[in-house]
Scaffold this motif. Sequence first.
Motif, PDB file in Angstrom:
ATOM      1  N   GLU A  98       0.846  -1.197   0.000  1.00  0.00           N
ATOM      2  CA  GLU A  98       0.000   0.000   0.000  1.00  0.00           C
ATOM      3  C   GLU A  98       0.879   1.243   0.000  1.00  0.00           C
ATOM      4  OE1 GLU A  98      -2.429   1.443  -0.696  1.00  0.00           O
ATOM      5  OE2 GLU A  98      -3.996  -0.038  -0.823  1.00  0.00           O
ATOM      6  N   LYS A  99       0.333   2.284  -0.574  1.00  0.00           N
ATOM      7  CA  LYS A  99       1.038   3.558  -0.523  1.00  0.00           C
ATOM      8  C   LYS A  99       0.691   4.233   0.806  1.00  0.00           C
ATOM      9  CE  LYS A  99      -2.504   6.087  -0.585  1.00  0.00           C
ATOM     10  NZ  LYS A  99      -2.869   6.952   0.456  1.00  0.00           N
ATOM     11  N   PRO A 100       1.494   5.143   1.349  1.00  0.00           N
ATOM     12  CA  PRO A 100       2.812   5.491   0.849  1.00  0.00           C
ATOM     13  C   PRO A 100       3.806   4.364   1.132  1.00  0.00           C
ATOM     14  CG  PRO A 100       2.391   6.617   2.917  1.00  0.00           C
ATOM     15  CD  PRO A 100       1.122   5.917   2.563  1.00  0.00           C
ATOM     16  N   VAL A 101       4.779   4.240   0.236  1.00  0.00           N
ATOM     17  CA  VAL A 101       5.786   3.177   0.374  1.00  0.00           C
ATOM     18  C   VAL A 101       6.402   3.230   1.766  1.00  0.00           C
ATOM     19  CG1 VAL A 101       8.066   2.467  -0.463  1.00  0.00           C
ATOM     20  CG2 VAL A 101       6.270   3.101  -2.090  1.00  0.00           C
ATOM     21  N   SER A 102       6.764   4.419   2.172  1.00  0.00           N
ATOM     22  CA  SER A 102       7.341   4.599   3.501  1.00  0.00           C
ATOM     23  C   SER A 102       7.321   6.074   3.888  1.00  0.00           C
ATOM     24  CB  SER A 102       8.766   4.053   3.505  1.00  0.00           C
ATOM     25  OG  SER A 102       9.206   4.002   4.829  1.00  0.00           O
ATOM     26  N   LEU A 103       7.726   6.347   5.116  1.00  0.00           N
ATOM     27  CA  LEU A 103       7.604   7.717   5.627  1.00  0.00           C
ATOM     28  C   LEU A 103       8.848   8.572   5.431  1.00  0.00           C
ATOM     29  CD1 LEU A 103       5.723   6.967   8.949  1.00  0.00           C
ATOM     30  CD2 LEU A 103       4.818   7.518   6.699  1.00  0.00           C
ATOM     31  N   LYS A 104       9.943   7.909   5.005  1.00  0.00           N
ATOM     32  CA  LYS A 104      11.180   8.672   4.779  1.00  0.00           C
ATOM     33  C   LYS A 104      11.703   8.331   3.389  1.00  0.00           C
ATOM     34  CE  LYS A 104      13.559   7.351   8.477  1.00  0.00           C
ATOM     35  NZ  LYS A 104      14.608   7.169   9.429  1.00  0.00           N
ATOM     36  N   ALA A 105      12.308   9.331   2.733  1.00  0.00           N
ATOM     37  CA  ALA A 105      12.845   9.092   1.399  1.00  0.00           C
ATOM     38  C   ALA A 105      13.878   7.959   1.440  1.00  0.00           C
ATOM     39  CB  ALA A 105      13.465  10.380   0.862  1.00  0.00           C
ATOM     40  N   SER A 106      14.738   7.982   2.468  1.00  0.00           N
ATOM     41  CA  SER A 106      15.800   6.976   2.531  1.00  0.00           C
ATOM     42  C   SER A 106      15.220   5.568   2.700  1.00  0.00           C
ATOM     43  CB  SER A 106      16.770   7.301   3.666  1.00  0.00           C
ATOM     44  OG  SER A 106      16.046   7.407   4.876  1.00  0.00           O
ATOM     45  N   ASP A 107      14.064   5.456   3.401  1.00  0.00           N
ATOM     46  CA  ASP A 107      13.445   4.136   3.577  1.00  0.00           C
ATOM     47  C   ASP A 107      12.833   3.628   2.266  1.00  0.00           C
ATOM     48  OD1 ASP A 107      14.194   4.047   6.182  1.00  0.00           O
ATOM     49  OD2 ASP A 107      12.206   4.474   7.026  1.00  0.00           O
ATOM     50  N   CYS A 108      12.333   4.549   1.452  1.00  0.00           N
ATOM     51  CA  CYS A 108      11.797   4.140   0.144  1.00  0.00           C
ATOM     52  C   CYS A 108      12.919   3.541  -0.703  1.00  0.00           C
ATOM     53  CB  CYS A 108      11.197   5.338  -0.597  1.00  0.00           C
ATOM     54  SG  CYS A 108       9.736   6.014   0.181  1.00  0.00           S
ATOM     55  N   ILE A 109      14.063   4.232  -0.705  1.00  0.00           N
ATOM     56  CA  ILE A 109      15.217   3.755  -1.490  1.00  0.00           C
ATOM     57  C   ILE A 109      15.699   2.416  -0.923  1.00  0.00           C
ATOM     58  CG2 ILE A 109      17.604   4.306  -2.181  1.00  0.00           C
ATOM     59  CD1 ILE A 109      15.603   6.244  -3.405  1.00  0.00           C
ATOM     60  N   ASP A 110      15.646   2.295   0.392  1.00  0.00           N
ATOM     61  CA  ASP A 110      16.069   1.061   1.065  1.00  0.00           C
ATOM     62  C   ASP A 110      15.235  -0.138   0.570  1.00  0.00           C
ATOM     63  OD1 ASP A 110      17.539  -0.243   3.002  1.00  0.00           O
ATOM     64  OD2 ASP A 110      15.991   0.015   4.542  1.00  0.00           O
TER      65      ASP A 110
END
Length: 410
Positions: A98-110
């Motif tokens: 489900e969106k949002p992928v995650s709450l931090k940009a770095s966690d999305c990239i992770d």
Amino acid sequence: MDKVSLALIGAGSRSRAYTSQLVGNDNAELVSVVEPDKDRRELIRTTFNIKPDMAFSNEDDFFNSTKCADAVLICTMDREHHRQAIKAIKKGYDVLLEKPVSLKASDCIDILDCANKYDAKVMVCHVLRYAPFFQKIKQILNEGKLGKVISIQHNENINIFHYSHSYVRGNWRKTSEASPIILAKSCHDFDIINWLVNDKCKSVSSFGGLSYFKRENAPANSTGRCFNCPERNSCIFNAEKIYLEGYWWNKGAVNLTDQSDAGIRSALKEGPYGRCVFKCDNDVCDHQVSILEFENGVTASFSMSAFTNPCSRTIKVMCEKGEIRGNMAEIEIQLFGSEPEKIKMAEIVDDIEKHGGGDYYLLNDFIGWLQDKDAFARTTLSQSIDSHLMAFAAEKSRIEHRVISMQDLL
Ligand SMILES: NC(=O)c1ccc[n+]([C@@H]2O[C@H](COP(=O)([O-])OP(=O)(O)OC[C@H]3O[C@@H](n4cnc5c(N)ncnc54)[C@H](O)[C@@H]3O)[C@@H](O)[C@H]2O)c1
């Protein structure tokens, strides 16, 4: 692969959009559920005839047991996504997230790095890409008769009751507990703009705030809850009116397992949805405007607002040779110097409810992608992540009052 097996993590309101399509589905079956709430867990377990030892009350028991399905559907709240997606990928599951992928940009990239490392298929529930309305606009642009896109104006018209439900009384009211609304709600819209522009965003500027749903705007004699409020008969946000007289459809969020009038009334008396909209602990914006510049020179403006009657999106795509105007129900295409051509969505699709039918097409694509690695999937994680980065940039811009360059974001 023949029939795909799935495990559901988080059996709340949103999971219904997908599980409702799995009943009697010839291509997929639900074999496990992870949900701390006993009633919700049992409802899914009995509906899908899931074995008792495949129904888990906590994620550790699920992730510590043998892999039991081809993929997981992660339908928990925003703050659980990163942790659960990483655990699932490492365990060998493909993921519908489900969106949002995650709450931090770095966690999305992770998550993206982890998916690449473990060769996992991860699809993000950006259902609007599957909505027939946006599919049609994309198709018109691809046909090329309007020439290149020059600029886009896009509006997210949330609807005042939807906003008060989700972003004042509900799960997404506080940035610290969920995420800024520009991520929680508008990552869909950034994703659509990206898809239509077909290039990377270069810089973002954004303004907005919480203007109306605050104590200073409460009626003079109002109390903290609608049921004992002397102002309730004249207040349009009276929770009993909204949920029992049907202004807003999401009774399930108020009381998922008992939607009788008595069940809803008792949930309103004690629970979050019976609170005065002017006296909640909300802090997310009720309006926000963003301006975007893309690498290919395209510009876009995007306005998200609670203060609308329709719950819809409206868009204008301005191209070299003409423009497209649309409002989810109708698309108008007009070459410069010609009469407009109108397409009524109801005439070309049967089901334009619920994100314009996007939920249905998205789940179908996910199942098809699991069955055949070469199948077409429209909202893979790598395609979806840019919209999230744009939302983080917009929020940073709003708070810091400056233009954010995407290359400086991470
Ligand atoms: N794609 C869309 O258009 C769309 C629309 C609405 C919501 N959403 C997203 O869907 C997600 C879920 O929203 P919702 O409205 O269903 O929320 P919800 O609170 O109704 O459901 C979440 C469920 O997860 C359960 N849960 C909590 N911790 C858990 C854990 N550790 N393991 C397993 N289950 C756990 C809760 O008990 C609850 O039943 C959110 O991230 C939201 O942003 C997406």
